[in-house]
Design a protein around this motif. Structure first.
Motif, mmCIF file in Angstrom:
data_model
loop_
_atom_site.group_PDB
_atom_site.id
_atom_site.type_symbol
_atom_site.label_atom_id
_atom_site.label_comp_id
_atom_site.label_asym_id
_atom_site.label_seq_id
_atom_site.Cartn_x
_atom_site.Cartn_y
_atom_site.Cartn_z
ATOM 1 N N LEU A 72 11.940 11.274 -2.414
ATOM 2 C CA LEU A 72 11.973 11.110 -0.968
ATOM 3 C C LEU A 72 10.732 11.715 -0.313
ATOM 4 C CD1 LEU A 72 13.481 10.215 1.558
ATOM 5 C CD2 LEU A 72 14.697 12.404 1.538
ATOM 6 N N THR A 73 10.247 12.833 -0.845
ATOM 7 C CA THR A 73 9.062 13.468 -0.274
ATOM 8 C C THR A 73 7.858 12.551 -0.367
ATOM 9 O OG1 THR A 73 9.907 15.646 -0.915
ATOM 10 C CG2 THR A 73 7.565 15.489 -0.372
ATOM 11 N N GLU A 74 7.652 11.933 -1.546
ATOM 12 C CA GLU A 74 6.497 11.047 -1.740
ATOM 13 C C GLU A 74 6.613 9.778 -0.892
ATOM 14 O OE1 GLU A 74 6.396 14.095 -4.279
ATOM 15 O OE2 GLU A 74 8.036 12.642 -4.340
ATOM 16 N N THR A 75 7.805 9.190 -0.862
ATOM 17 C CA THR A 75 7.959 7.978 -0.051
ATOM 18 C C THR A 75 7.776 8.278 1.434
ATOM 19 O OG1 THR A 75 10.365 8.286 -0.001
ATOM 20 C CG2 THR A 75 9.474 6.891 -1.737
ATOM 21 N N THR A 76 8.258 9.435 1.878
ATOM 22 C CA THR A 76 8.099 9.802 3.282
ATOM 23 C C THR A 76 6.638 10.024 3.625
ATOM 24 O OG1 THR A 76 10.300 10.815 3.338
ATOM 25 C CG2 THR A 76 8.744 11.477 5.049
ATOM 26 N N GLU B 200 0.826 -1.203 0.000
ATOM 27 C CA GLU B 200 0.000 0.000 0.000
ATOM 28 C C GLU B 200 0.865 1.260 0.000
ATOM 29 O OE1 GLU B 200 -3.232 2.530 -0.021
ATOM 30 O OE2 GLU B 200 -3.019 0.403 -0.532
ATOM 31 N N ALA B 201 2.005 1.240 0.728
ATOM 32 C CA ALA B 201 2.885 2.404 0.747
ATOM 33 C C ALA B 201 3.489 2.658 -0.627
ATOM 34 C CB ALA B 201 3.989 2.206 1.784
ATOM 35 N N VAL B 202 3.875 1.592 -1.355
ATOM 36 C CA VAL B 202 4.412 1.760 -2.707
ATOM 37 C C VAL B 202 3.346 2.344 -3.621
ATOM 38 C CG1 VAL B 202 5.294 0.530 -4.715
ATOM 39 C CG2 VAL B 202 6.123 -0.074 -2.436
ATOM 40 N N ARG B 203 2.135 1.823 -3.507
ATOM 41 C CA ARG B 203 1.042 2.325 -4.361
ATOM 42 C C ARG B 203 0.760 3.799 -4.073
ATOM 43 N NH1 ARG B 203 -3.759 3.950 -4.289
ATOM 44 N NH2 ARG B 203 -3.812 3.796 -2.009
ATOM 45 N N LEU B 204 0.729 4.174 -2.772
ATOM 46 C CA LEU B 204 0.435 5.553 -2.426
ATOM 47 C C LEU B 204 1.551 6.482 -2.887
ATOM 48 C CD1 LEU B 204 -1.288 7.666 -1.024
ATOM 49 C CD2 LEU B 204 -0.213 7.041 1.150
ATOM 50 N N ALA B 205 2.821 6.065 -2.756
ATOM 51 C CA ALA B 205 3.931 6.908 -3.212
ATOM 52 C C ALA B 205 3.833 7.149 -4.715
ATOM 53 C CB ALA B 205 5.262 6.253 -2.861
ATOM 54 N N GLY B 206 3.502 6.111 -5.483
ATOM 55 C CA GLY B 206 3.342 6.286 -6.922
ATOM 56 C C GLY B 206 2.193 7.213 -7.255
ATOM 57 N N GLY B 207 1.097 7.105 -6.521
ATOM 58 C CA GLY B 207 -0.036 7.998 -6.758
ATOM 59 C C GLY B 207 0.300 9.439 -6.439
ATOM 60 N N LEU B 208 1.006 9.669 -5.351
ATOM 61 C CA LEU B 208 1.400 11.030 -4.998
ATOM 62 C C LEU B 208 2.317 11.631 -6.057
ATOM 63 C CD1 LEU B 208 2.096 10.607 -1.162
ATOM 64 C CD2 LEU B 208 0.211 11.863 -2.215
ATOM 65 N N ALA B 209 3.248 10.826 -6.583
ATOM 66 C CA ALA B 209 4.144 11.328 -7.625
ATOM 67 C C ALA B 209 3.357 11.727 -8.870
ATOM 68 C CB ALA B 209 5.192 10.275 -7.961
ATOM 69 N N ALA C 210 4.085 8.694 2.155
ATOM 70 C CA ALA C 210 3.424 7.394 2.132
ATOM 71 C C ALA C 210 3.739 6.592 3.386
ATOM 72 C CB ALA C 210 3.843 6.624 0.878
ATOM 73 N N ILE C 211 4.982 6.633 3.827
ATOM 74 C CA ILE C 211 5.371 5.904 5.044
ATOM 75 C C ILE C 211 4.629 6.463 6.249
ATOM 76 C CG2 ILE C 211 7.296 5.499 6.618
ATOM 77 C CD1 ILE C 211 9.104 5.481 4.071
ATOM 78 N N ARG C 212 4.514 7.785 6.324
ATOM 79 C CA ARG C 212 3.817 8.404 7.451
ATOM 80 C C ARG C 212 2.354 7.945 7.482
ATOM 81 N NH1 ARG C 212 4.356 13.224 6.071
ATOM 82 N NH2 ARG C 212 6.044 13.955 7.435
ATOM 83 N N ALA C 213 1.718 7.948 6.336
ATOM 84 C CA ALA C 213 0.293 7.638 6.294
ATOM 85 C C ALA C 213 0.013 6.153 6.508
ATOM 86 C CB ALA C 213 -0.292 8.089 4.949
ATOM 87 N N VAL C 214 0.826 5.272 5.918
ATOM 88 C CA VAL C 214 0.509 3.840 5.911
ATOM 89 C C VAL C 214 1.178 3.095 7.067
ATOM 90 C CG1 VAL C 214 0.666 1.708 4.565
ATOM 91 C CG2 VAL C 214 0.182 3.880 3.414
#
Length: 776
Positions: free
Chosen positions: A326-330, A307-316, A332-336
């Motif tokens: 790094l901003t998108e992965t961070t 889910e974190a990978v999917r959310l990071a890709g969606g944010l990008a 996503a990590i915070r949220a998931v």
């Protein structure tokens, strides 16, 4: 542009230092161009050290350390990580047996031009070219622009022109230099002149089949057409110092610092991951984060990672970025994985985004003799330097731990701050020590500086201690030095220190100085038992100081202002503790009694400051030399209507403030609490604002539970049903005047049951088990 295409002359590869995208681009360009020589921005004195980069023991991050031979504190570092373009160029050249050379201004000049620990002349403005380009492109974050423009180039993995990024960067830097000139770095003109001279020499030897790896900012200057005479004129008169160079380990944490010796990148751990990941960098990063959080006992499943990978890709995609950064992965990590909390996210940043990697250098690297001795002792004692802070418990009764303690104390005396003493979690005896250790790269400079004192840790620490003993002017400095020598077991230095101590003690007549010096001597006497050190001479000096304090302290406590009284009160606390130690460590007949007489004099004299009289009374009470009735009488006198309110408040501060258990003393002795309460309610309104700060400072130091209990006792007042109703002996509600033995006996059966003292013996194979808690 000239210098970009291989056919047009030398290949100028402008890079961002410590950029993984630049490192990959440099590797691709070198593979495509196959130059005959690689020139790299760095001090030419380091050429002889380049072959060590191929050693199996060399593990980045590392740094070239240059320091002045006559002034080791004047030093500079050139850090390199695995993802640094310069490191990639060095490794490529060594692997392909191509000559590699440093072409920047020699360290012999650069160290002479700068102040120790700085990279530019003080006060000079500096232009961040990456920041300017990012702002021009509409980005408010240079790191984010760099990721989009360079790190995420060719996201589909398709092959492109390996020289294209250098062409674009060269054009951008040319435009910037036309606007900003030297960008606030006046020393760059000298550096670039030297680099052009080195480039001319290489072209004369190898032709144009040359690759130059340097900061993108310097590319326009290296491509400019200048004359040799003009460049030499810029170098004329540049100062020089004699220097030495070596490789030293570096850390990711140091790469992340923006000042001093740091490289100024925010996320070295993330950059290292981007450079080292063979594919699917986001998926691999999320897996690392999941592993870290699982190690911290957080529930993270594979579904969280997906889910974190999917959310990071969606944010990008929403933010218009080519790939998650790094901003998108961070986010996503915070949220998931962190459920919106920044607390576990701070751990991710510290351990992974920045990282705690500490590099290694081979044993064959040049080093000062002191550094080699330190390295040998670290290996022998299995005390490996680490970039992360760790706590070490030492039991001085064990030979290895005692040797570790000696090493750490000797290094502290040499100002090599590898470890700091910490409060132990277990025994407070002298046979245990707790240290917090963290190895910082700058400590290599400290070791080089300390090398002037000797070639081994022992000889250097001894020589420095002897020098400090001779030059010290304050008695407290010499006593502190004596304590450090005993801790470090510097047997050869102790006679010199003791002679200096005896001389200073004989000449110093200031009681305050004597009181400041005594605690360190008293503490030092405790080390004789566990460290097998002869402290007889030290004990004699300490007892002499204590005797002189007993004689001179009462007159010194009169006529003091508030600050002077508070300072002397702290000294009295130290002397009281020291005399307690002395009485048990050396032959000091009657010393405790003489000190008690001094405290009685201080407690009874009206000319002595209130805070000192109060503290003297409290110390006597704690030692059992003052009864509760006598303490109440002294408090009653101090809080009488004729005493100025500020003096009374100072007495209270001395009696119940700053000392351990001051609050509990009032909780369990209602007479003292009632006296303070009655005095406080009788203070005039005009004087109340003067005493309030003193009282607030006194009572705010108590634990919340103690303050709450005191408030309840004052609110309830004396128990009207108590046996001493209407007298000062009344007890507050819930507190009896003495021990209630029937109520205390009621807990005995439960306690015996918990300890198993009443359990019946149970036979097992003709054996009788011993009940739990039954001991010989």
């Amino acid at each position: 542009m000239t210098g970009v295409a291989a056919s047009a002359g030398p290949l100028l590869l402008g890079v961002r230092h410590h950029g993984p995208g630049s490192a990959r681009a440099v590797l691709a360009a070198l593979e495509a161009a196959r130059p005959r020589v690689v020139l790299i921005e760095g001090p030419p004195e380091g050429d002889a050290l380049l072959p060590l980069a191929a050693d199996e023991q060399m593990k980045p991050p590392v740094a070239l350390l240059a320091h002045a031979v006559d002034d080791p504190g004047r030093a500079a570092f050139w850090p390199m990580a695995e993802f640094s373009p310069e490191w990639v160029a060095i490794r490529w050249a060594l692997a392909h047996e191509v000559p590699a050379r440093f072409i920047d201004l020699p360290a012999t000049h650069s160290l002479a031009l700068t102040e120790p620990g700085t990279e530019e002349p003080p006060g000079s403005p500096a232009v961040d070219p990456i920041g300017v380009l990012a702002e021009t492109a509409g980005y408010d974050d240079p790191e984010r622009w760099w990721e989009d423009a360079v790190e995420h180039r060719a996201p589909d993995g398709g092959a492109g022109d390996p020289l294209a990024p250098f062409t674009v960067l060269a054009e951008a830097m040319t435009a910037l230099r036309e606007v900003y000139g030297d960008g606030g770095h006046p020393r760059d003109a000298v550096r670039e002149a030297y680099m052009r001279i080195q480039l001319r020499a290489a072209r004369k030897e190898f032709g144009d089949d040359i690759a130059v790896v340097c900061g993108a900012w310097h590319v326009p200057a290296l491509a400019a057409r200048t004359t040799l005479a003009a460049d030499k004129a810029l170098l004329k008169g540049v100062p020089k110092v004699r220097t030495e160079l070596t490789w030293v380990p570096w850390t990711h944490r140091r790469l992340a610092r923006h000042s001093g010796y740091g490289a100024g990148i925010d996320s070295p751990g993330w950059y290292g991951h981007l450079f080292g990941a063979p594919d699917r960098p986001v998926e691999r990063w999320m897996t690392k984060v999941a592993g870290l959080l699982r190690d911290e006992d957080r529930f993270i499943s594979s579904a969280h990672v997906i889910e974190a990978v999917r959310l990071a890709g969606g944010l990008a995609a929403v933010r218009g970025r080519p790939l998650p950064g790094l901003t998108e992965t961070t986010d996503a990590i915070r949220a998931v994985m962190c459920e919106g909390s920044d607390v576990p996210l701070a751990l991710v940043r510290d351990r992974l985004v920045v990282g705690e990697t500490l590099g290694e250098v081979p044993d064959s690297a040049p080093a000062v003799p002191l550094q080699r001795d330190l390295n040998r002792q670290q290996r022998t004692l299995r005390l490996k330097p680490e970039a992360s802070e760790r706590e070490v418990e030492l039991d001085l009764r064990k030979d290895t731990d005692a040797a570790r303690s000696r090493l750490l104390h000797r290094l502290r005396l040499l100002d090599v701050g590898w470890g700091d003493r910490a409060a132990g979690r277990g025994s407070t005896g002298t046979f245990r020590e707790t240290w917090r250790l963290r190895w910082e790269p700058e400590l290599h400079v400290r070791v080089a500086e300390a090398g002037v004192w000797g070639t081994t840790v022992l000889s250097a620490a001894t020589a420095k201690a002897e020098s400090e003993a001779v030059t010290a002017t304050a008695l407290a400095d010499v006593t502190a030095l004596a304590e450090r020598c005993l801790l470090a077991e510097l047997a050869d230095a102790l006679p010199v220190v003791m002679n200096a101590l005896a001389d200073r003690a004989a000449l110093d007549a200031d009681v305050s100085h004597l009181a400041e010096a005594l605690p360190a001597l008293a503490r030092s006497l405790r080390y004789g038992d566990v460290r097998a050190t002869d402290t007889a001479a030290l004990g004699a000096v300490a007892v002499g100081l204590a005797e002189r304090i007993c004689v001179g302290l009462p007159p010194a406590c009169t006529g003091l202002d508030a600050d002077g009284a508070e300072e002397l009160r702290r000294r009295i606390d130290g002397v009281h503790t020291a005399i307690g130690l002395l009485a048990g460590a050396v032959s000091a007949d009657g010393l405790r009694e003489r000190w008690a007489d001094v405290l009685r004099k201080l407690a009874a004299r009206d000319t002595v400051a209130g805070v000192i009289r109060g503290r003297a009374a409290r110390l006597l009470l704690d030692d059992g030399r003052l009864t509760q009735d006598e303490a109440a009488r002294l408090m009653g006198l101090a809080l009488s209507p004729g005493t100025p309110p500020t003096d009374a408040a100072a007495w209270i501060e001395g009696f119940v403030g700053g000392a351990a258990g001051g609050g509990m003393l009032l909780v369990h002795d209602e007479r003292l609490l009632s006296l303070i309460d009655a005095w406080l309610t009788g203070v005039r309104a005009s004087a109340f604002t003067d005493v309030l700060p003193l009282l607030r400072r006194t009572f705010s130091a108590y634990e919340p539970g103690v303050r709450r209990t005191l408030g309840e006792l004052v609110r309830r007042g004396p128990d009207p049903e108590g046996p001493h109703r209407g007298s000062a002996e009344a007890s507050p509600s819930g507190f009896g005047p003495g021990l209630d033995e029937p109520r205390a006996d009621a807990v005995v059966p439960v306690l015996r049951l918990l300890l198993g003292l009443d359990a019946e013996p149970t036979p097992h194979n003709d054996r009788t088990e011993r009940p739990l808690g039954a001991t010989a």
